[in-house]
Design an enzyme around this catalytic site. Structure first.
Site, mmCIF file in Angstrom:
data_model
loop_
_atom_site.group_PDB
_atom_site.id
_atom_site.type_symbol
_atom_site.label_atom_id
_atom_site.label_comp_id
_atom_site.label_asym_id
_atom_site.label_seq_id
_atom_site.Cartn_x
_atom_site.Cartn_y
_atom_site.Cartn_z
ATOM 1 N N GLU A 1 -0.664 -9.287 -0.395
ATOM 2 C CA GLU A 1 -2.105 -9.495 -0.175
ATOM 3 C C GLU A 1 -2.857 -9.571 -1.503
ATOM 4 O OE1 GLU A 1 -2.053 -6.114 2.548
ATOM 5 O OE2 GLU A 1 -3.016 -7.372 4.051
ATOM 6 N N GLY B 1 0.658 -4.971 0.966
ATOM 7 C CA GLY B 1 -0.510 -5.002 0.079
ATOM 8 C C GLY B 1 -0.237 -5.715 -1.241
ATOM 9 N N ALA C 1 0.871 -1.184 0.000
ATOM 10 C CA ALA C 1 0.000 0.000 0.000
ATOM 11 C C ALA C 1 0.904 1.229 0.000
ATOM 12 C CB ALA C 1 -0.887 -0.012 1.232
ATOM 13 N N GLU D 1 4.576 -4.815 7.373
ATOM 14 C CA GLU D 1 3.804 -3.763 8.041
ATOM 15 C C GLU D 1 4.250 -3.505 9.473
ATOM 16 O OE1 GLU D 1 2.543 -6.102 6.087
ATOM 17 O OE2 GLU D 1 1.016 -5.237 4.769
HETATM 18 N N1 COA Z 1 4.562 3.216 -0.631
HETATM 19 C C1 COA Z 1 4.948 4.385 -1.186
HETATM 20 N N2 COA Z 1 6.078 4.518 -1.911
HETATM 21 C C2 COA Z 1 6.842 3.417 -2.072
HETATM 22 C C3 COA Z 1 6.507 2.175 -1.513
HETATM 23 C C4 COA Z 1 5.299 2.101 -0.768
HETATM 24 N N3 COA Z 1 4.868 0.951 -0.221
HETATM 25 N N4 COA Z 1 7.465 1.278 -1.839
HETATM 26 C C5 COA Z 1 8.378 1.945 -2.584
HETATM 27 N N5 COA Z 1 8.003 3.230 -2.716
HETATM 28 C C6 COA Z 1 8.708 4.305 -3.442
HETATM 29 C C7 COA Z 1 9.900 4.828 -2.669
HETATM 30 O O1 COA Z 1 9.495 5.771 -1.708
HETATM 31 C C8 COA Z 1 10.692 5.438 -3.802
HETATM 32 O O2 COA Z 1 10.116 6.660 -4.160
HETATM 33 P P1 COA Z 1 11.055 7.968 -4.428
HETATM 34 O O3 COA Z 1 11.922 7.576 -5.571
HETATM 35 O O4 COA Z 1 10.076 9.051 -4.739
HETATM 36 O O5 COA Z 1 11.833 8.181 -3.153
HETATM 37 C C9 COA Z 1 10.454 4.474 -4.955
HETATM 38 O O6 COA Z 1 9.265 3.780 -4.646
HETATM 39 C C10 COA Z 1 11.551 3.438 -5.138
HETATM 40 O O7 COA Z 1 11.723 2.758 -3.919
HETATM 41 P P2 COA Z 1 13.139 2.666 -3.133
HETATM 42 O O8 COA Z 1 12.850 2.510 -1.678
HETATM 43 O O9 COA Z 1 14.023 3.788 -3.525
HETATM 44 O O10 COA Z 1 13.709 1.310 -3.747
HETATM 45 P P3 COA Z 1 14.751 0.323 -3.058
HETATM 46 O O11 COA Z 1 15.154 -0.639 -4.108
HETATM 47 O O12 COA Z 1 15.811 1.073 -2.335
HETATM 48 O O13 COA Z 1 13.900 -0.458 -1.924
HETATM 49 C C11 COA Z 1 11.995 -1.661 -1.101
HETATM 50 C C12 COA Z 1 12.850 -1.312 -2.322
HETATM 51 C C13 COA Z 1 10.796 -2.454 -1.593
HETATM 52 C C14 COA Z 1 12.808 -2.525 -0.111
HETATM 53 C C15 COA Z 1 11.531 -0.359 -0.397
HETATM 54 O O14 COA Z 1 10.989 0.515 -1.372
HETATM 55 C C16 COA Z 1 10.499 -0.554 0.677
HETATM 56 O O15 COA Z 1 10.821 -1.006 1.767
HETATM 57 N N6 COA Z 1 9.211 -0.230 0.370
HETATM 58 C C17 COA Z 1 8.154 -0.299 1.336
HETATM 59 C C18 COA Z 1 7.689 -1.722 1.510
HETATM 60 C C19 COA Z 1 6.589 -1.784 2.538
HETATM 61 O O16 COA Z 1 6.765 -1.511 3.710
HETATM 62 N N7 COA Z 1 5.394 -2.218 2.087
HETATM 63 C C20 COA Z 1 4.250 -2.376 2.928
HETATM 64 C C21 COA Z 1 3.461 -1.124 2.971
HETATM 65 S S1 COA Z 1 1.997 -1.350 3.963
#
Ligand code: COA
Length: 260
Positions: A114, A111, A66, A134
Site C-alpha cells: 500500500e 501495508g 503493518a 491480510e
Molecule cells: N508485523 C510485525 N512483525 C513482522 C511483520 C509484520 N507485518 N512481518 C515480519 N515481522 C517480524 C517477524 O515477526 C519476525 O520477528 P521476530 O524475529 O521477533 O520473530 C521478523 O519480522 C522476521 O520475520 P520472519 O517471519 O522471521 O521472516 P521470514 O523470512 O520467515 O518470513 C515473511 C518473511 C514476510 C513471509 C513473514 O515475516 C510474514 O508473513 N510477515 C507478515 C506479512 C503480512 O501478513 N503482512 C501484512 C500485515 S497487515
C-alpha cells in the site's frame, strides 16, 4: 531531523527516506507511520527537495506490512483509527506534489505494498515479493490497498490478490501493472538513481501539474478532468521554466530548470 524508525539522506535535490526496522522486516508500527507522515511533510515543504525515494533497510524487505503485533488486540474503534492513520499517510504521499519513487528491494506486503502504491512510480528488484496477505489474518487491506490496487491494476487483479492473499513475484507484479519496472537486484540503485536524477532535473511546476492532473483530475469525470488539465496547462505558462524549456528547444541546448 532525527527519527527512531527512519533514515533520511539527501543527495542534491533527491531525498531518500528509508524505513529502518530491518529486524521486523520494516513493519509499520504506529510510531513509524507517524514518523513517515512527518518525513513526507518535511519533504513536501522543502523547495530544495525535488524527488523522494522511499525504501526499506536491509536486504530482505521493503516493508512487510503493518505491524501485526500492534493491531492483534484492536477493538473496532482502534482498528478504524489505525486504518485512518495509515490511509492519511498514503494520501499525503500520493499528494506530495513532487514525484516519489518506491525502491522495492524485497517483501512489499500488505501495508508495504500500500505504501508503494501511494508513490508515483515503483521500481522493483527481481527478487522482490509482493502481495496483500491480510485475508490470512482475517482482515482486509486497510491503508488504501483495495482502492489503489483497483485503480492501478483493475478489478480482476485486485480481487485475486486480496481474496487469495497470494505472494507474487516482481515479474508477475509487472504483468499486473502493480510496478513500473523490474530490474536485477544489483541494478536497482542505478535504475532508481537515474530516474530520480531525471526528475531532479525536470521542471518542478510541470511535474506537479502532471501529478495533479492525473491524481486529482483522474478522479473526476472526463469533462472535469479535461478542464483541470487546461487550467494546469495555463499555470505552467506562468512559469519561467516553461520559457526556458521552449527557448532551450529552439536554441538546441539542454534546458536548465530553476523551479520558478
Ligand atoms: N508485523 C510485525 N512483525 C513482522 C511483520 C509484520 N507485518 N512481518 C515480519 N515481522 C517480524 C517477524 O515477526 C519476525 O520477528 P521476530 O524475529 O521477533 O520473530 C521478523 O519480522 C522476521 O520475520 P520472519 O517471519 O522471521 O521472516 P521470514 O523470512 O520467515 O518470513 C515473511 C518473511 C514476510 C513471509 C513473514 O515475516 C510474514 O508473513 N510477515 C507478515 C506479512 C503480512 O501478513 N503482512 C501484512 C500485515 S497487515
Amino acid at each position: 531531523m532525527a527519527f527512531r524508525n527512519l533514515l533520511t539522506a539527501d543527495a542534491g535535490t533527491v531525498r531518500t527516506i528509508t524505513v529502518n526496522r530491518p529486524d521486523k522486516l520494516n513493519a509499520l508500527n504506529r510510531e513509524t507511520l507517524s514518523e513517515l507522515k512527518v518525513a513526507f511533510g518535511a519533504a513536501r515543504d522543502d523547495d530544495g527537495v525535488r524527488v523522494v525515494v522511499l525504501t526499506g533497510a536491509g536486504p530482505k524487505a521493503f516493508v512487510a506490512g503493518a505491524d501485526i503485533t500492534e493491531f492483534a488486540q484492536a477493538s473496532p474503534a482502534d482498528a478504524l483509527a489505525f486504518s485512518r492513520h495509515g490511509q492519511e499517510l498514503m494520501s499525503a504521499i500520493e499528494r506530495l506534489g513532487k514525484p516519489s519513487i518506491a525502491r522495492i528491494n524485497g517483501f512489499a506486503l500488505g501495508g508495504g505494498l500500500e505504501l508503494a502504491l501511494a508513490c508515483s512510480l515503483r521500481i522493483a528488484a527481481d527478487t522482490a515479493k509482493l502481495g496483500l496477505p491480510e485475508i490470512n489474518l482475517g482482515i482486509l487491506p486497510g491503508f488504501g490497498g483495495t482502492q489503489r490496487t483497483l485503480r492501478l491494476a483493475g478489478r480482476a487483479a485486485t480481487l485475486e490478490l486480496a481474496l487469495t492473499g497470494a505472494t507474487i513475484t516482481a515479474s508477475r507484479a509487472l504483468e499486473l501493472r502493480l510496478v513500473n519496472r523490474v530490474v536485477p537486484v544489483d541494478q536497482l540503485d542505478a535504475e532508481v538513481g537515474a530516474l530520480a536524477a531525471q526528475f531532479a532535473a525536470s521542471a518542478p511546476h510541470a511535474l506537479r501539474a502532471i501529478l495533479d492532473a492525473v491524481l486529482i483530475g483522474g478522479e473526476c469525470g472526463l469533462d472535469a478532468g479535461l478542464e483541470f488539465e487546461s487550467r494546469a496547462f495555463a499555470v505552467c505558462a506562468s512559469t519561467e521554466d516553461m520559457r526556458e524549456g521552449t527557448r532551450a528547444f529552439m536554441e538546441k541546448r539542454k534546458p536548465q530548470f530553476a523551479g520558478r
